[in-house]
Design a protein around this motif. Structure first.
Motif, PDB file in Angstrom:
ATOM      1  N   GLN A  32     -14.795  36.588  43.017  1.00 16.24           N
ATOM      2  CA  GLN A  32     -13.434  37.081  43.203  1.00 16.24           C
ATOM      3  C   GLN A  32     -13.109  38.202  42.227  1.00 16.24           C
ATOM      4  N   HIS A  33     -13.593  38.070  40.990  1.00 20.76           N
ATOM      5  CA  HIS A  33     -13.367  39.131  40.007  1.00 20.76           C
ATOM      6  C   HIS A  33     -14.099  40.411  40.408  1.00 20.76           C
ATOM      7  N   VAL A  34     -15.338  40.268  40.866  1.00 21.77           N
ATOM      8  CA  VAL A  34     -16.115  41.435  41.303  1.00 21.77           C
ATOM      9  C   VAL A  34     -15.441  42.090  42.512  1.00 21.77           C
ATOM     10  N   LEU A  35     -14.931  41.269  43.426  1.00 19.77           N
ATOM     11  CA  LEU A  35     -14.231  41.817  44.590  1.00 19.77           C
ATOM     12  C   LEU A  35     -12.970  42.563  44.163  1.00 19.77           C
ATOM     13  N   ALA A  36     -12.253  42.037  43.174  1.00 25.83           N
ATOM     14  CA  ALA A  36     -11.054  42.721  42.671  1.00 25.83           C
ATOM     15  C   ALA A  36     -11.416  44.057  42.047  1.00 25.83           C
ATOM     16  N   GLN A  37     -12.544  44.107  41.321  1.00 28.02           N
ATOM     17  CA  GLN A  37     -12.995  45.372  40.756  1.00 28.02           C
ATOM     18  C   GLN A  37     -13.392  46.358  41.848  1.00 28.02           C
ATOM     19  N   LEU A  38     -14.035  45.850  42.900  1.00 29.38           N
ATOM     20  CA  LEU A  38     -14.459  46.712  44.004  1.00 29.38           C
ATOM     21  C   LEU A  38     -13.252  47.276  44.746  1.00 29.38           C
TER      22      LEU A  38
END
Length: 262
Positions: A32-38
């Motif tokens: 979820q954190h990686v998706l938010a960064q993306l």
């Protein structure tokens, strides 16, 4: 293929580098954190981004859990979508966020071994310097313009696209690959472990994305987007090699950008 992807679990944990007299901690990569960064870099394509992140994290999990010498099936990713929707950009941003080596290749530049042009094995050449003990690190290789070498098209030097498909199949499905190193005099062949390399291929496949009016002549009628979910059979009917399509676990479809997204 049409189901939604939920990213709620921490799938991959990277231990920090141990230093003397310093308490070590673990850095958790949360999908979820990686998706938010993306989301900060790629506008729209919400469902497509979820599927790509899920596919990459599944690969990271398999690499982390695999024992030395153990072979596992990779979940390679197949992306389709109109030109300019961010296929390569999405993968490049994801690799930067995860701090993974990234290679971008153009499928139309490669020919069958022995013909004029670059060999398929040259795709791995930028990663050769990263190899340790004959094994390439966890990395992402994005092969663009895969639809340009569909069955029936011809490559430079007269090499049939079917033969290029066969060599790409051998590259994608292999655990080890024999990479030729070019020397001033002669060639040397080294065997490298590519089990940790995730392959993502992409193409526009515009004829599958839109529907043209029957018996239309000239430029008076515009094509209409179908917005239907494409399957492996659709790509095979377009001219892709069935054995090659069988090596992809994730099929991701990007949509054309809307005015507000642009």
């Amino acid at each position: 293929v049409g189901g939604r992807v939920e990213l709620k679990r921490n799938l991959f944990i990277i231990p920090t580098i141990q230093k003397k007299k310093v308490q070590t901690k673990k850095r958790v990569l949360n999908p979820q954190h990686v998706l938010a960064q993306l989301n900060k870099y790629v506008i729209g394509q919400d469902e497509a981004k979820k599927r790509v992140v899920a596919g990459v994290f599944e690969h990271l999990t398999k690499c982390a859990r695999a024992k030395e010498g153990q072979r596992f099936n990779k979940n390679n990713i197949f992306i389709s979508g109109p030109t300019g929707t961010g296929k390569s950009y999405m993968c490049e941003c994801l690799a930067k966020i995860l701090n993974l080596p990234f290679v971008h290749a153009d499928a139309s530049q490669y020919t069958q071994t022995g013909y004029v042009g670059m060999d398929v094995g040259d795709i791995l050449r930028p990663l050769a310097n990263e190899a340790k003990n004959g094994k390439l690190p966890i990395s992402i290789v994005f092969i663009d313009e895969i639809d340009k070498i569909r069955h029936g098209s011809e490559q430079k030097g007269g090499a049939a696209s079917t033969n290029v498909h066969a060599e790409l199949l051998r590259l994608i499905e292999s655990t080890f690959y024999r990479l030729e190193s070019r020397l001033p005099i002669g060639k040397s062949v080294c065997k490298i472990d590519i089990s940790q390399v995730l392959f993502i291929v992409g193409g526009a496949f515009e004829n599958l994305q839109v529907k043209h009016a029957d018996k239309a002549v000239g430029f008076t009628t515009e094509p209409v987007a179908t917005n239907r979910i494409l399957t492996a059979d659709d790509y095979i009917s377009y001219g892709m090699m069935p054995e090659l399509m069988g090596r992809f676990s994730y099929f991701v479809q990007l949509k054309g950008l809307k005015k507000d997204e642009l």
